[in-house]
Scaffold this motif. Structure first.
Motif, mmCIF file in Angstrom:
data_model
loop_
_atom_site.group_PDB
_atom_site.id
_atom_site.type_symbol
_atom_site.label_atom_id
_atom_site.label_comp_id
_atom_site.label_asym_id
_atom_site.label_seq_id
_atom_site.Cartn_x
_atom_site.Cartn_y
_atom_site.Cartn_z
ATOM 1 N N GLY A 41 0.818 -1.203 0.000
ATOM 2 C CA GLY A 41 0.000 0.000 0.000
ATOM 3 C C GLY A 41 0.855 1.257 0.000
ATOM 4 O O GLY A 41 0.597 2.219 -0.733
ATOM 5 N N ALA A 42 1.897 1.252 0.825
ATOM 6 C CA ALA A 42 2.803 2.398 0.878
ATOM 7 C C ALA A 42 3.517 2.580 -0.456
ATOM 8 O O ALA A 42 3.713 3.717 -0.919
ATOM 9 C CB ALA A 42 3.812 2.219 2.003
ATOM 10 N N GLN A 43 3.892 1.468 -1.086
ATOM 11 C CA GLN A 43 4.564 1.556 -2.382
ATOM 12 C C GLN A 43 3.639 2.161 -3.430
ATOM 13 O O GLN A 43 4.043 3.026 -4.218
ATOM 14 C CB GLN A 43 5.022 0.175 -2.843
ATOM 15 C CG GLN A 43 5.818 0.191 -4.137
ATOM 16 C CD GLN A 43 7.104 0.961 -3.992
ATOM 17 O OE1 GLN A 43 7.990 0.583 -3.227
ATOM 18 N NE2 GLN A 43 7.238 2.055 -4.737
ATOM 19 N N ALA A 65 -2.935 -7.760 0.264
ATOM 20 C CA ALA A 65 -2.006 -6.780 -0.291
ATOM 21 C C ALA A 65 -2.678 -5.960 -1.388
ATOM 22 O O ALA A 65 -2.473 -4.746 -1.484
ATOM 23 C CB ALA A 65 -0.766 -7.485 -0.833
ATOM 24 N N VAL A 66 -3.479 -6.617 -2.222
ATOM 25 C CA VAL A 66 -4.199 -5.884 -3.274
ATOM 26 C C VAL A 66 -5.173 -4.893 -2.645
ATOM 27 O O VAL A 66 -5.293 -3.746 -3.101
ATOM 28 C CB VAL A 66 -4.933 -6.853 -4.220
ATOM 29 C CG1 VAL A 66 -5.752 -6.067 -5.250
ATOM 30 C CG2 VAL A 66 -3.944 -7.763 -4.943
ATOM 31 N N SER A 107 -6.744 0.759 -1.484
ATOM 32 C CA SER A 107 -7.009 1.801 -0.491
ATOM 33 C C SER A 107 -6.062 2.977 -0.670
ATOM 34 O O SER A 107 -6.466 4.142 -0.563
ATOM 35 C CB SER A 107 -6.865 1.237 0.928
ATOM 36 O OG SER A 107 -7.841 0.242 1.182
ATOM 37 N N ALA A 108 -4.794 2.680 -0.961
ATOM 38 C CA ALA A 108 -3.801 3.742 -1.121
ATOM 39 C C ALA A 108 -4.022 4.532 -2.399
ATOM 40 O O ALA A 108 -3.825 5.753 -2.440
ATOM 41 C CB ALA A 108 -2.395 3.143 -1.113
ATOM 42 N N ASN A 129 -15.571 -5.686 -9.171
ATOM 43 C CA ASN A 129 -16.506 -5.082 -8.215
ATOM 44 C C ASN A 129 -15.774 -4.436 -7.039
ATOM 45 O O ASN A 129 -16.279 -3.497 -6.419
ATOM 46 C CB ASN A 129 -17.495 -6.137 -7.700
ATOM 47 C CG ASN A 129 -18.583 -6.468 -8.705
ATOM 48 O OD1 ASN A 129 -19.096 -5.581 -9.385
ATOM 49 N ND2 ASN A 129 -18.937 -7.738 -8.819
ATOM 50 N N LYS A 130 -14.576 -4.940 -6.738
ATOM 51 C CA LYS A 130 -13.762 -4.383 -5.653
ATOM 52 C C LYS A 130 -13.188 -3.015 -5.993
ATOM 53 O O LYS A 130 -12.805 -2.249 -5.113
ATOM 54 C CB LYS A 130 -12.600 -5.331 -5.354
ATOM 55 C CG LYS A 130 -12.878 -6.337 -4.261
ATOM 56 C CD LYS A 130 -12.339 -5.826 -2.945
ATOM 57 C CE LYS A 130 -12.477 -6.859 -1.843
ATOM 58 N NZ LYS A 130 -11.888 -6.390 -0.581
ATOM 59 N N GLY A 131 -13.074 -2.751 -7.299
ATOM 60 C CA GLY A 131 -12.522 -1.459 -7.698
ATOM 61 C C GLY A 131 -11.311 -1.520 -8.601
ATOM 62 O O GLY A 131 -10.790 -0.478 -9.010
#
Length: 242
Positions: free
Chosen positions: A33-35, A65-66, A71-72, A96-98
């Motif tokens: 996420g930070a990456q 991780a996905v 989120s990031a 559907n998750k985005g």
């Protein structure tokens, strides 16, 4: 031309492999996420994600991780995801998750009709990943090489709605020897679907060389290791390519 910074996921971490060998993985960041946040902050329009464990398992493995990447990224960039996506249930789940678009690889060789069904259900959100070793398609996380050429497979998806072909020369992947521009341009020139270059991009000069062939149908290039080790400055590259 689009630049697709890559996040390859193995055991929850951002890694890069050498020529697809899972035993030759270098961990660059334990926080995907930070990456992704760093890539977005640099101005990228896309993030390219591969679930390496999933490619071998035949089903998603690095889901957490996905999720952290999504989120990031939020609505600041688009995402494409490949690795272990072989059923419509999984396609539906991620879209559907985005995830902006999913990449179908092994299943594209095994069941081309599935790709066409997915394109009909999700217009504009299905890409096909074609990974080649010596010109022949490799599947199952590159563990198996078929007798089908990259061009033969790509031609199966003409006019069915595939939004992009992601073409990886396995022998160039992670080797920092430059992309196989000649083979990629030959593929792009022979089909109508846009092609994304993957494997071997090691410098800004490589990206500029790829960008010279957009008229041949090259949509963009994926870069991973060169971004992580500082050979390419992402913000500088995006500015140069725009």
């Amino acid at each position: 031309m689009n630049l697709y910074p890559a996040i390859d996921l193995k055991d929850g971490a951002c890694v890069r492999l050498l020529r697809g060998d899972m035993d030759k993985a270098t961990v660059f960041n334990n926080d995907p996420g930070a990456q992704a946040g760093e890539f977005v902050a640099a101005g990228c329009h896309w993030v390219h994600i591969v679930d390496l464990n999933g490619a071998f398992a035949g089903e998603p493995v690095n889901g957490g991780a996905v999720d952290s990447i999504l989120s990031a990224v939020g609505d600041k960039a688009k995402t494409q995801l490949g690795g272990g996506i072989r059923t419509m249930k999984t396609v539906d789940y991620w879209l559907n998750k985005g995830i902006t678009r999913v990449i179908l690889g092994t299943v594209a060789l095994r069941n081309p009709d599935f790709v066409k069904q997915a394109c009909a259900k999700w217009p504009g959100r299905i890409a096909v990943g074609i990974d080649a070793r010596d010109g022949y398609v490799a599947v199952e996380g590159w563990a198996e090489t078929s007798e089908v050429t990259a061009l033969e497979l790509a031609q199966k998806f003409e006019d069915c709605g595939v939004t992009a072909i992601i073409f990886t020369d396995i022998d160039r992947d992670g080797a920092m020897g430059g992309p196989n521009i000649e083979s990629t341009v030959a593929l792009a020139s022979a089909i109508s679907t846009p092609v994304i270059v993957s494997g071997g991009v090691s410098s800004l000069d490589d990206l500029i060389d790829v960008a010279k062939h957009t008229d041949a149908g090259i949509d963009g290039a994926i870069s991973g290791r060169a971004l992580y080790d500082g050979r390419i400055d992402l913000a500088e590259a995006i500015k140069a390519l725009s």
